[in-house]
Design an enzyme around this catalytic site. Sequence first.
Site, PDB file in Angstrom:
ATOM      1  NE  ARG A 106      -3.970  -7.092   4.805  1.00  0.00           N
ATOM      2  CZ  ARG A 106      -3.857  -6.935   3.500  1.00  0.00           C
ATOM      3  NH1 ARG A 106      -4.574  -7.718   2.688  1.00  0.00           N
ATOM      4  NH2 ARG A 106      -3.058  -6.029   2.986  1.00  0.00           N
ATOM      5  CE  LYS A 130      10.858   1.555 -11.976  1.00  0.00           C
ATOM      6  NZ  LYS A 130       9.855   1.455 -13.068  1.00  0.00           N
TER       7      LYS A 130
END
Length: 400
Positions: A36, A198
């Site tokens: 970053r 999920k």
Amino acid sequence: MNFLRMSELSLTNKVVLIREDLNVPIKEGKVASDARLQASLPTIKMALEKGAAVIVCSHLGRPTEGSSEAIYSLAPVADYLSDKLSAPVTLNNDYLAQGVAIKAGEVVLLENVRFNEGEKKNNAALAQKYADLCDVFVMDAFGTAHRAQASTEGVTQAMHQAGKTACAGPLLAAELDALSLALETPAQPMLAIVGGSKVSTKLEVLHSLAELCSQIIVGGGIANTFLAAQGHSVGASLYEADLVDTAREIMGKTEILLPEYVVVANKNDIDFADFTGSLQKAVATIKSVDNIGDNDMILDIAPDSAIKLAAAITNAKTILWNGPVGVFEVDAFGQGTQIVAEAVKNSQGFSIAGGGDTLAAIDKYQVADGVSYMSTGGGAFLEFVEGKVLPAVAALQINE
């Protein structure tokens, strides 16, 4: 997407406040991963080259607001920036009370904005204090653009109200340009690769992409729910029985590409307290999706099936990738993700990838040079794909 860009502005002798995402891991007082920080350097250098006095701000970690906790100090980041810019970058702890004394060509890093009471709640008075520090505000932190906080959305609004300039930095602008190209005006056919454990965590993403994409490859636990929706037994695999009907609904909107063969392990060989560690010793077996046993856990797409899916990737003109298709951290269950990653790399289409696990897979299989754009956004990336408004981006577009 219309917004003012820092690259278009004259910044000579202007005090510029740049909101970056410098939230990096710190170990023993040193920056442990600098991805970053590397991404932020071109923006800081551009502002300096344009003759500005540069103030940089960011959050780091999740400190208790209103208290300065040493473990969340940006001091190691100031040291890192000093080294990379070959010039002193001072850390200012007292900017809210004393302001910032700075001249053109200098760089000052403000201490962690989350030390300030009201940062997360987007306190207007705090946002005004940030705005008072500068002539120009540059929002360059895509990773926090989905949060309306004082140092992102609030300061932008305060700048507008004061008649000052607020704009997008090069990193934010590049993210928005790439995402707009992929989602607003995609070359067709468009294909998405959506992995994860999920369906529930990617439900809105899947619904949004079903409207855009000709085909979607699903992997991980998400694929198991879709296999169950087709009537297959998934044995002991992770899946969401309550979302099988939802999976069928999504399958009615677009073509969902599923494997015919998968890689399984016996659940009795897996220690769920040490999942990846125990998988290193588990036996990987290739099985047809029509022949999954009660104790089988599906953990990857088998190579032959992955090659068939790769052909669809090759034919796509736009590719959006979010999530690995197997437990790629363990080599025996990583071939599916590797084949998919290499197909994205070799594709002639425009490709954009986002999400921490996706970027980790790109790094592991060394395919970065073949991905058109890699988003650093995480949650902001997913919300943009879902079609949600990112508050800090919306604020930049005010009065445009």
